[in-house]
Design an enzyme around this catalytic site. Structure first.
Site, short mmCIF file in Angstrom:
data_model
loop_
_atom_site.label_atom_id
_atom_site.label_comp_id
_atom_site.label_asym_id
_atom_site.label_seq_id
_atom_site.Cartn_x
_atom_site.Cartn_y
_atom_site.Cartn_z
N ASN A 51 0.86 -1.18 0.00
CA ASN A 51 0.00 0.00 0.00
C ASN A 51 0.90 1.23 0.00
O ASN A 51 1.66 1.45 0.95
CB ASN A 51 -0.90 -0.02 1.24
CG ASN A 51 -1.91 1.12 1.25
OD1 ASN A 51 -1.71 2.15 0.61
ND2 ASN A 51 -2.99 0.93 1.98
N VAL A 52 0.83 2.05 -1.04
CA VAL A 52 1.75 3.18 -1.17
C VAL A 52 1.48 4.28 -0.17
O VAL A 52 2.25 5.25 -0.07
CB VAL A 52 1.72 3.77 -2.61
CG1 VAL A 52 2.18 2.73 -3.62
CG2 VAL A 52 0.35 4.34 -2.96
N ASN A 63 3.42 4.76 -10.71
CA ASN A 63 2.24 4.60 -11.57
C ASN A 63 0.94 4.42 -10.79
O ASN A 63 -0.14 4.65 -11.33
CB ASN A 63 2.45 3.40 -12.49
CG ASN A 63 1.21 3.03 -13.27
OD1 ASN A 63 0.77 3.75 -14.16
ND2 ASN A 63 0.61 1.89 -12.93
N SER A 68 -1.03 12.49 -16.35
CA SER A 68 -2.22 12.31 -17.19
C SER A 68 -2.46 13.59 -17.98
O SER A 68 -2.10 14.70 -17.54
CB SER A 68 -3.45 12.01 -16.33
OG SER A 68 -4.64 12.08 -17.10
N TYR A 107 -8.40 14.28 -9.06
CA TYR A 107 -7.47 13.58 -9.95
C TYR A 107 -6.57 14.56 -10.70
O TYR A 107 -5.35 14.36 -10.80
CB TYR A 107 -8.28 12.73 -10.93
CG TYR A 107 -7.46 11.82 -11.81
CD1 TYR A 107 -6.90 10.65 -11.30
CD2 TYR A 107 -7.25 12.11 -13.16
CE1 TYR A 107 -6.16 9.80 -12.10
CE2 TYR A 107 -6.51 11.27 -13.97
CZ TYR A 107 -5.96 10.11 -13.44
OH TYR A 107 -5.22 9.27 -14.24
N ALA A 108 -7.16 15.64 -11.23
CA ALA A 108 -6.39 16.64 -11.96
C ALA A 108 -5.32 17.27 -11.07
O ALA A 108 -4.18 17.48 -11.50
CB ALA A 108 -7.31 17.71 -12.52
N ALA A 109 -5.68 17.54 -9.83
CA ALA A 109 -4.74 18.15 -8.90
C ALA A 109 -3.55 17.23 -8.65
O ALA A 109 -2.39 17.67 -8.61
CB ALA A 109 -5.43 18.50 -7.58
N LYS A 130 -2.42 14.77 -10.62
CA LYS A 130 -1.62 14.53 -11.82
C LYS A 130 -0.82 15.77 -12.22
O LYS A 130 0.30 15.66 -12.73
CB LYS A 130 -2.51 14.04 -12.96
CG LYS A 130 -3.10 12.65 -12.70
CD LYS A 130 -2.02 11.63 -12.36
CE LYS A 130 -2.55 10.24 -12.16
NZ LYS A 130 -1.49 9.25 -11.87
#
Length: 240
Positions: free
Chosen positions: A54-55, A81, A133, A146-148, A150
């Site tokens: 678990n990262v 990744n 992404s 998600y955008a933040a 990536k």
């Protein structure tokens, strides 16, 4: 000679999709690959070893890195990744959705890199690739979290490229920003959603996992020995 002969690579999010393809591509090019994921991994590809991790768990990461160095003596490549999505418009996004994506996609990248960095600094060489992404470059409706993350991993790569070369070390840090790719998850998306994406893509199609893996392989290899602090967009010409 194979492009990664003798290298040891760690790939997070290696259970499926792009991460699995990267792991298998590295292995074919001569690397010993440790593919980590939260789920159990099973590989038929020689030279790929699965490791459940678990990262977000720093103590587990420290143990994993120590075990890897003890077993192989060095870590040459890290591919960050691992990532998740929890999509919603900003006025409907819960704090839990926000925190979980930030914790895995952004802090997880920090956790792994912070643990691997001392190994590479001692070696004075290494290659780190963050998987970003197209959403991190251009944003997307319903994906604030998600955008933040990536966009964040792109900025981290640029920052670490400066930090990890201050004393003459040959440690390169880059990011790869895929567009929409034909993974198992994408196969469940209806054509009415995917057709507009294809229409906005200059090459008129989605990408394939191997095409992303090829870009990551290039940055990991000595062929990219003069490339650092760079974000490589692999999106077929997509503009969101």
């Amino acid at each position: 000679m194979k492009r990664l002969e003798g290298k040891v690579a760690v790939v997070t999010g290696g259970a499926q999709g792009i991460g699995q393809c990267i792991s298998e591509t590295f292995a074919r090019e001569g690397a010993k690959v440790i593919a980590v994921d939260m789920s159990d991994l099973s590989y038929t590809c020689e030279n790929v070893e699965g490791y459940k991790l678990n990262v977000t768990k720093r103590s587990d990461i420290e143990q994993f890195i120590a075990e890897t160095v003890k077993k192989y003596g060095h870590i040459d490549i890290l591919v960050n990744n691992a990532g998740i999505t929890r999509d919603a418009l900003v006025n409907k996004m819960t704090e839990e959705m926000w925190d979980l994506v930030i914790d895995v996609n952004l802090k997880g990248v920090f956790n792994l890199t912070q643990a691997v960095a001392p190994v590479m600094l001692e070696q004075k060489t290494g290659s780190i690739i963050n998987i970003a992404s197209v959403v991190g470059e251009y944003g997307n409706v319903g994906q604030s979290n998600y955008a933040a993350t990536k966009a964040g991993v792109i900025a981290l790569a640029k920052t670490w490229a400066k930090e990890f070369s201050r004393k003459g070390e040959a440690i390169r840090v880059n990011s790869v920003a895929p567009g929409y790719v034909n993974t198992e998850m994408m196969k469940t998306v209806p054509d009415k959603v995917l057709d507009p994406i294809r229409a906005k893509t200059m090459l008129g199609r989605l990408g394939e996992p191997q095409e992303i893996a090829n870009a990551v392989l290039f940055l990991a290899s000595d062929e990219a020995s003069f490339i650092t602090g760079h974000n490589l967009s692999v999106n077929g010409g997509l503009r969101l």
